[in-house]
Design an enzyme around this catalytic site. Structure first.
Site, PDB file in Angstrom:
ATOM      1  N   GLU A   1      11.151  -1.518   3.698  1.00  0.00           N
ATOM      2  CA  GLU A   1      11.889  -2.488   2.894  1.00  0.00           C
ATOM      3  C   GLU A   1      10.848  -3.248   2.088  1.00  0.00           C
ATOM      4  O   GLU A   1       9.936  -3.847   2.648  1.00  0.00           O
ATOM      5  CB  GLU A   1      12.671  -3.448   3.778  1.00  0.00           C
ATOM      6  CG  GLU A   1      13.502  -4.437   2.990  1.00  0.00           C
ATOM      7  CD  GLU A   1      13.635  -5.757   3.697  1.00  0.00           C
ATOM      8  OE1 GLU A   1      13.243  -6.782   3.098  1.00  0.00           O
ATOM      9  OE2 GLU A   1      14.102  -5.772   4.845  1.00  0.00           O
TER      10      GLU A   1
ATOM     11  N   CYS B   1      14.089 -12.036   2.223  1.00  0.00           N
ATOM     12  CA  CYS B   1      14.143 -10.883   1.330  1.00  0.00           C
ATOM     13  C   CYS B   1      15.442 -10.836   0.540  1.00  0.00           C
ATOM     14  O   CYS B   1      15.583 -10.016  -0.371  1.00  0.00           O
ATOM     15  CB  CYS B   1      13.954  -9.592   2.117  1.00  0.00           C
ATOM     16  SG  CYS B   1      14.778  -9.570   3.705  1.00  0.00           S
TER      17      CYS B   1
END
Length: 526
Positions: free
Chosen positions: A264, A301
């Site tokens: 990620e 995030c």
């Protein structure tokens, strides 16, 4: 007071053979915390990978119940980490105690969730096509498929979630649930926290009789490359920067035996503001959006890094209100000095970029991060300007104003892959803009209506992934039970006698696992 050894964890033992010593720092003061950590040597990295490989045959062949019991035991040990542990994490990360306590609960909760998944058995993906000996022109053999653990996994700790995306975080939990031993690379920003949690995992492993190398952990900079290239490692889990994720992916692809990297890496999580919503509740949206952008000092995030609206008087009023809210947001201490330096560099690039205008925020100075708002010309997004789409890790967002739906569609076309996208709209206009939501399915892993992307529920349906560069593999997720799929691979058994088949595929199905039998779900005996 608990004394930290700072030694690496290899096959259930502690090891400190290296000469390089590291210090963990107080995120607010920069002072060294008690304890010294020893960077792993090449021999220790090799030993950790080999320990995981040695544990693999035993661990992945354990019954689902024994693996689930191990995960539950880890959760119990994490829940038992008390005030001294919380205080340590707060010092290393500058995060408040309430956030750490909540993250501790999330970390133990996802361990228990994966224990339920393992006991349920559907992760095996069992499929059975029974033999058809009378079929013409050719008979069909008996074919049975299920999924096994991919092998030892290396996991890299994330900076922004010292618990939930770290030592016992989602990657570790899903890998252990799948039957994969783990070699964990501790993040340099919270090495003391990592030791506390690693001790909890080791205690759980000993209590439940797990093989010695089921969990290993090493410290140090530069040791990750050797791990990724080690022939015993069969997959990588990573949460971090686009640069770091790409580097690991290239290393893994260049191996003699390439392996998958589930990384990620980068997301600006666009928020689309529809006209009627701004007319009805623009002030409310301005306040809520400012809170989402600055939540956790913008170090999630999923923080909104891009806001898109259609030109109107209501959008102009919203923008004025939004900037006013952002101007009143306080500065905050970031996770570590490196994060603040990166934030400063990101702001400098935005200030210098042609086509961007600074709208709100005090000049960035001092030891804390100040919230900022920029406005960009829509042509930059349409042309795919890279800087506009690079994540600035911190409390900053960019606003774009489009002329109409046609220009909105063009801007959307220029958008890269994201973790999330949000639509703020009234019920009738959400129907009118259904095309936007449908187009976003090609760009993101999670679409939100009338909410904000900060805050990720750990559950069955969650997707925390997305097309590149949000992740290196858009078919998976790093949050939720689907995360286990990353660390499994299918194996087919042809014409096997029942006694030789794995229990999940046997005719009697002693585990009671739900299977697909000739295309129909079944738990019954064949």
């Amino acid at each position: 007071m608990t004394t930290l050894l700072g030694h690496n964890y290899i096959a259930g033992q502690r090891s400190a053979n290296g000469a390089v010593q590291l210090q963990s720092l107080d995120a607010k003061t920069g002072e060294s915390l008690p304890g010294t950590f020893f960077q792993a040597t090449e021999a220790e990295v090799d030993a950790a990978a080999q320990a995981a490989a040695a544990a693999y045959p035993t661990y992945h062949n354990l019954s689902a119940e024994k693996r689930a019991t191990f995960l539950d035991a880890i959760a119990d040990e994490i829940d038992a980490l008390g005030d001294e542990f919380v205080a340590t994490v707060c010092r290393e990360t500058a995060l408040p105690a309430g956030r750490i306590q909540g993250e501790r609960d999330r970390t133990s909760g996802q361990m228990r969730l994966f224990a339920k998944v393992v006991r349920r058995g559907d992760f095996y993906g069992a499929r059975i096509d029974q033999a058809l000996p009378e079929r013409q022109p050719l008979p069909r053999p008996d074919l049975r498929q299920y999924r096994i653990a991919i092998g030892p996994v290396t996991v890299f700790g994330a900076s922004n979630f010292p618990l939930a995306f770290s030592t016992a975080g989602g990657d570790t939990a899903s890998a252990l649930a799948a039957g994969c031993p783990v070699v964990f690379k501790a993040h340099s920003g919270h090495m003391a926290t990592a030791e506390w949690v690693a001790d909890a995992i080791i205690r759980a492993a000993e209590l439940t009789g797990m093989p010695a190398g089921v969990f290993n952990m090493i410290y140090g900079g530069g040791v990750g490359e050797r791990l990724v290239k080690h022939p015993s490692i069969q997959a990588v889990g990573f949460t971090g920067s686009l640069k770091g994720g790409n580097a690991l992916s290239q290393m893994a692809a260049a191996r003699q035996q390439p392996i998958p990297v589930f990384a990620e890496m980068s997301s600006i999580n666009p928020v689309f503001l529809l006209p009627e919503a701004l007319a009805v509740r623009g002030e409310q949206v301005a306040s809520q959006l400012a809170g989402s952008v600055t939540l956790g000092c913008g170090q999630f995030c999923t923080n909104p890094g891009l806001v898109v609206g259609i030109r109107s008087s209501h959008f102009s009023a919203f923008l004025e209100q939004f900037c006013a809210h952002m101007n009143t947001q306080p500065s905050q201490t970031m996770l570590n000095a490196g994060a603040l330096d990166s934030y400063r560099r990101g702001l400098d690039e935005l200030h210098e970029h042609v086509g961007l205008m600074h709208l709100a925020g005090q000049p960035q100075q001092g030891p804390q991060a100040w919230p900022q708002v920029f406005k960009a010309d829509v042509s930059l997004l349409i042309k795919g300007d890279e800087l506009l789409q690079e994540e600035v890790f911190g409390p900053t967002t960019i606003v774009i104003e489009v002329e109409d739906q046609a220009q909105l569609a063009a801007a959307l076309h220029g958008l890269r892959g994201q973790l999330t996208a949000t639509l703020i709209g009234e019920a009738d206009e959400l129907l009118e803009y259904r095309w936007l939501a449908e187009s976003l399915q090609e760009k993101v892993g999670r679409i939100l209506l009338n909410g904000y992307p900060t805050g990720v529920e750990v559950c069955e349906a969650m997707v925390h992934g997305g097309p590149y560069p949000a992740t290196s593999d858009s078919r998976g997720t790093s949050v939720g039970t689907l995360a286990i799929d990353r660390f499994l691979r299918p194996v087919c058994f042809q014409n096997y006698p029942d006694a030789l088949l794995p229990e999940a595929l046997q005719n009697a199905n002693p585990l009671g696992i739900r299977r697909l039998v000739d295309g129909e779900p079944s738990e019954a005996k064949l």
